[in-house]
Design a protein around this motif. Structure first.
Motif, PDB file in Angstrom:
ATOM      1  N   SER A   1      -0.196  -1.127  -2.229  1.00 31.52           N
ATOM      2  CA  SER A   1      -0.147  -1.966  -3.427  1.00 31.52           C
ATOM      3  C   SER A   1       1.084  -2.874  -3.443  1.00 31.52           C
ATOM      4  O   SER A   1       1.133  -3.844  -4.203  1.00 31.52           O
ATOM      5  CB  SER A   1      -0.153  -1.096  -4.692  1.00 31.52           C
TER       6      SER A   1
ATOM      7  N   LYS B   1       9.857  -0.563  -1.290  1.00 30.50           N
ATOM      8  CA  LYS B   1      10.409  -0.672  -2.643  1.00 30.50           C
ATOM      9  C   LYS B   1      11.863  -1.135  -2.604  1.00 30.50           C
ATOM     10  O   LYS B   1      12.364  -1.742  -3.559  1.00 30.50           O
ATOM     11  CB  LYS B   1      10.300   0.691  -3.349  1.00 30.50           C
TER      12      LYS B   1
ATOM     13  N   TYR C   1       6.178   3.246   1.388  1.00 29.70           N
ATOM     14  CA  TYR C   1       6.383   2.891  -0.023  1.00 29.70           C
ATOM     15  C   TYR C   1       7.872   2.839  -0.353  1.00 29.70           C
ATOM     16  O   TYR C   1       8.351   1.900  -1.011  1.00 29.70           O
ATOM     17  CB  TYR C   1       5.679   3.912  -0.916  1.00 29.70           C
TER      18      TYR C   1
ATOM     19  N   ASP D   1       2.952  10.348  -9.291  1.00 29.75           N
ATOM     20  CA  ASP D   1       1.610  10.094  -9.817  1.00 29.75           C
ATOM     21  C   ASP D   1       0.527  10.226  -8.742  1.00 29.75           C
ATOM     22  O   ASP D   1      -0.663  10.179  -9.046  1.00 29.75           O
ATOM     23  CB  ASP D   1       1.533   8.708 -10.467  1.00 29.75           C
ATOM     24  N   CYS D   2       0.928  10.423  -7.489  1.00 30.52           N
ATOM     25  CA  CYS D   2      -0.057  10.600  -6.416  1.00 30.52           C
ATOM     26  C   CYS D   2      -0.770  11.946  -6.491  1.00 30.52           C
ATOM     27  O   CYS D   2      -1.787  12.140  -5.815  1.00 30.52           O
ATOM     28  CB  CYS D   2       0.602  10.437  -5.046  1.00 30.52           C
TER      29      CYS D   2
ATOM     30  N   SER E   1       3.136   7.333   4.854  1.00 29.28           N
ATOM     31  CA  SER E   1       2.813   6.619   3.610  1.00 29.28           C
ATOM     32  C   SER E   1       3.978   6.640   2.630  1.00 29.28           C
ATOM     33  O   SER E   1       4.309   5.618   2.020  1.00 29.28           O
ATOM     34  CB  SER E   1       1.569   7.242   2.959  1.00 29.28           C
TER      35      SER E   1
ATOM     36  N   LEU F   1       6.782   8.811  -6.453  1.00 27.65           N
ATOM     37  CA  LEU F   1       5.406   9.012  -6.000  1.00 27.65           C
ATOM     38  C   LEU F   1       4.710  10.174  -6.702  1.00 27.65           C
ATOM     39  O   LEU F   1       3.655  10.628  -6.252  1.00 27.65           O
ATOM     40  CB  LEU F   1       5.410   9.269  -4.476  1.00 27.65           C
TER      41      LEU F   1
ATOM     42  N   GLU G   1      -2.772   4.180  -0.938  1.00 29.95           N
ATOM     43  CA  GLU G   1      -3.070   3.147  -1.939  1.00 29.95           C
ATOM     44  C   GLU G   1      -1.792   2.682  -2.628  1.00 29.95           C
ATOM     45  O   GLU G   1      -1.597   1.487  -2.870  1.00 29.95           O
ATOM     46  CB  GLU G   1      -4.053   3.692  -2.972  1.00 29.95           C
ATOM     47  N   LYS G   2      -0.917   3.629  -2.929  1.00 31.18           N
ATOM     48  CA  LYS G   2       0.340   3.298  -3.600  1.00 31.18           C
ATOM     49  C   LYS G   2       1.211   2.417  -2.689  1.00 31.18           C
ATOM     50  O   LYS G   2       1.800   1.425  -3.139  1.00 31.18           O
ATOM     51  CB  LYS G   2       1.083   4.585  -3.951  1.00 31.18           C
ATOM     52  N   ALA G   3       1.295   2.789  -1.423  1.00 32.83           N
ATOM     53  CA  ALA G   3       2.098   1.995  -0.484  1.00 32.83           C
ATOM     54  C   ALA G   3       1.492   0.610  -0.287  1.00 32.83           C
ATOM     55  O   ALA G   3       2.196  -0.408  -0.313  1.00 32.83           O
ATOM     56  CB  ALA G   3       2.210   2.722   0.856  1.00 32.83           C
TER      57      ALA G   3
ATOM     58  N   ARG H   1      -4.251   8.635  -1.905  1.00 28.48           N
ATOM     59  CA  ARG H   1      -3.501   8.151  -3.072  1.00 28.48           C
ATOM     60  C   ARG H   1      -2.160   7.548  -2.636  1.00 28.48           C
ATOM     61  O   ARG H   1      -1.748   6.497  -3.143  1.00 28.48           O
ATOM     62  CB  ARG H   1      -3.266   9.290  -4.055  1.00 28.48           C
ATOM     63  N   MET H   2      -1.498   8.204  -1.685  1.00 28.62           N
ATOM     64  CA  MET H   2      -0.208   7.695  -1.215  1.00 28.62           C
ATOM     65  C   MET H   2      -0.387   6.387  -0.443  1.00 28.62           C
ATOM     66  O   MET H   2       0.438   5.464  -0.564  1.00 28.62           O
ATOM     67  CB  MET H   2       0.479   8.743  -0.339  1.00 28.62           C
TER      68      MET H   2
END
Length: 542
Positions: free
Chosen positions: A187, A94, A90, A132-133, A86, A130, A183-185, A180-181
């Protein structure tokens, strides 16, 4: 006679003509079949769920065609969406890469390891964007460890004075953190996350071109192609055998319990009990839950089903834990939610494979006693990101493979220090009938209790804040020499001198095999390895 000879010659000509005709007919049928395959996209028909589906020859015979590869829009395929997968998805997305992630199960998992992120790992999380994960999952801040042995205890704090106030360790539910990771990826618009089980790598002339996998329903096979495939499918990886030489060792197993609605004696600190036969860990994973991990040496644990494990925990383990935690520990056993997990270690020994790379626990494992796994994985991801950033095109697999050999050398000082510390500390912390090993264990506890550089140096190594091989080597043998000094002062004797010699020999027997498996040159002198200086390949202008 002449008439017979004429008939004989005619018969021979006839047989030759018949044989030629038969050969030509077979050749015609073979050519016709080949033409039909090309005309029909080299496909065949198969029945799936009662319906007909056309499959390409690449799906039938396991090979990919140039058209298959050219038709793919992905830059990177990532197998596995755990912490490493994950975070890597991300990070590469990015930087503008098109990433296809294939994960066996995208639902939240309940694991008993991967729950403690050291401060060094948190700093890498910040570097990757990352951090905020760890928010909104009830993660707990960790500022150090409390060490217990034979009724004594000492507190070891992380050296965080020079860092931002937010820098600390974090402990949490592993499943919540990974979700959480993910979801971040997911996104990011250039990340495609898919649930499926990768069964094999697709290779062509020694180069990995992609993967074959079963889709979510498990009944349909599919294939994905990209110039680079990164395998991060965890400690149970079924792909690592084609990408590395796996030498997996299972020194022990963890038995996991959750203690509820109680605080640890030392708030915001992990607790390590130097018990007999091996360590016990406690750390908070939420505001109301404490994770307990009981290390059981060997590859098997007593049976849960017939109550042997519960009996072992109550009779052998419970008497050794701090009194403040005893009642909650017994209550957790009675609740019955006991999980087990084998503790694996595996040095990194990769094959240089064009088009593919290994990462995370699929690539390199160490004993989880020190909680260094996520720090190593995130450090590796930072390295890969920095190595790939100058490259616009990843399609020259052989050149890319040679360039990425530098990754295996550049990662060694950090990864090998954390790996060696985990393996050595586990052996030192385990009880032993050998008198010299007992002395080493006692010396280690007393050395860490001295404070100053004797505690700050080792805890800086453990936390990943200062993972330097020479610092590890210095402190490990400082403990051994300190142990010898305790024996010889104030009155040395031949027996004590012999015991001191055995202590030094035992310490060498612990650390040197681990260092050898990690690679002495790569760990201590990476700048002497030619791959250390590999420059990014130059893209030729058309």
């Amino acid at each position: 006679m002449e008439l017979e000879r004429s008939y004989r010659e005619n018969d021979e000509y006839f047989l030759m003509f018949a044989a030629t005709l038969l050969f030509g007919f077979v050749l015609y049928l073979f050519t016709l079949r080949r033409r039909r395959e090309k005309k029909g996209g080299a496909g065949s028909m198969e029945i799936i769920n009662g319906a007909y589906k056309m499959t390409s020859s690449s799906e039938v015979n396991g090979h990919c065609t140039p058209e298959d590869i050219a038709g793919s829009s992905d830059d990177v395929i990532i197998v596995g969406a755990g912490v490493a997968g994950s975070a890597l998805a991300y990070t590469l997305a990015k930087d503008g890469r098109r990433v296809h992630v294939i994960e066996r199960d995208l639902t939240e998992q309940d694991r008993i390891v991967g729950e403690l992120l050291q401060p060094g790992g948190y700093l890498k999380l910040v570097e990757l964007g990352l951090e905020d994960c760890v928010n909104e999952i009830d993660a707990q801040r960790v500022f150090g460890y409390a060490l217990y042995m034979d009724g004594k205890n000492t507190r070891l704090s992380y050296p965080l004075e020079k860092f931002h106030a937010d820098v600390a360790g974090r402990s949490f539910h592993n499943g919540r953190f990974i979700q959480r990771m993910r979801e971040k990826a997911a996104s990011l618009p250039n990340v495609r996350m898919e649930q499926g089980t990768v069964t094999s790598l697709v290779e062509q002339k020694g180069t990995v071109k992609g993967v074959r996998y079963k889709t979510k329903n498990g009944q349909e096979m599919s294939a994905a192609y990209a110039p680079l495939t990164i395998v991060c499918d965890g400690c149970f990886s079924n792909l690592r055998h084609s990408l590395c030489n796996p030498k997996v060792d299972v020194p022990s197993c963890f038995v996991g319990l959750i203690l509820e609605n109680i605080d640890l004696p030392h708030i915001n600190h992990g607790h390590v009990i130097l018990a007999d036969p091996s360590p016990i860990l406690f750390y908070k994973i939420s505001s109301t839950e404490i994770r307990c991990l009981v290390d059981v040496p060997g590859q098997k644990v007593p049976s849960i089903a017939n109550g042997e494990l519960a009996h072992y925990l109550k009779t052998s383990v419970a008497p050794q834990i701090p009194p403040e935690l005893y009642k909650s520990f017994i209550a957790a056993i009675d609740k019955g939610k006991i999980k087990t997990m084998p503790n694996r270690s595996m040095p990194a020994d990769p094959y240089s494979t064009p088009g593919a790379l290994l990462l995370g626990d699929a690539f390199n494992m160490r004993h989880p006693l020190t909680g260094g796994g996520m720090t190593v994985a995130l450090s590796d991801i930072v390295l890969i990101r920095d190595l790939l950033r100058p490259l616009r095109d990843l399609h020259d697999s052989s050149t890319l493979c040679k360039y990425l050999e530098s990754f295996y050398t550049l990662r060694k000082p950090v990864a090998s220090t954390i790996n060696t510390l985990a393996g050595a500390l586990y052996k030192v912390f385990c009880a032993s009938p050998d008198k010299a090993r007992q002395e080493m264990r006692d010396a280690c506890f007393d050395y860490l209790s001295l404070g100053g550089i004797c505690s700050e140096g080792p805890i800086a190594l453990l936390s990943g804040l200062n993972p330097r091989p020479m610092s590890l080597f210095f402190h490990f043998f400082a403990v051994a020499i300190y142990g010898v000094g305790r024996l010889l002062i104030p009155f040395p004797s031949p027996r004590k001198m012999w015991l001191g010699a055995k202590l030094i020999s035992g310490a060498s027997g612990i650390i040197f095999p681990i260092i050898k498996s990690e690679g002495v040159r790569q760990m201590f002198f990476p700048a002497t390895v030619p791959a250390y200086y590999r420059a990014p390949p130059i893209t030729k202008k058309m």
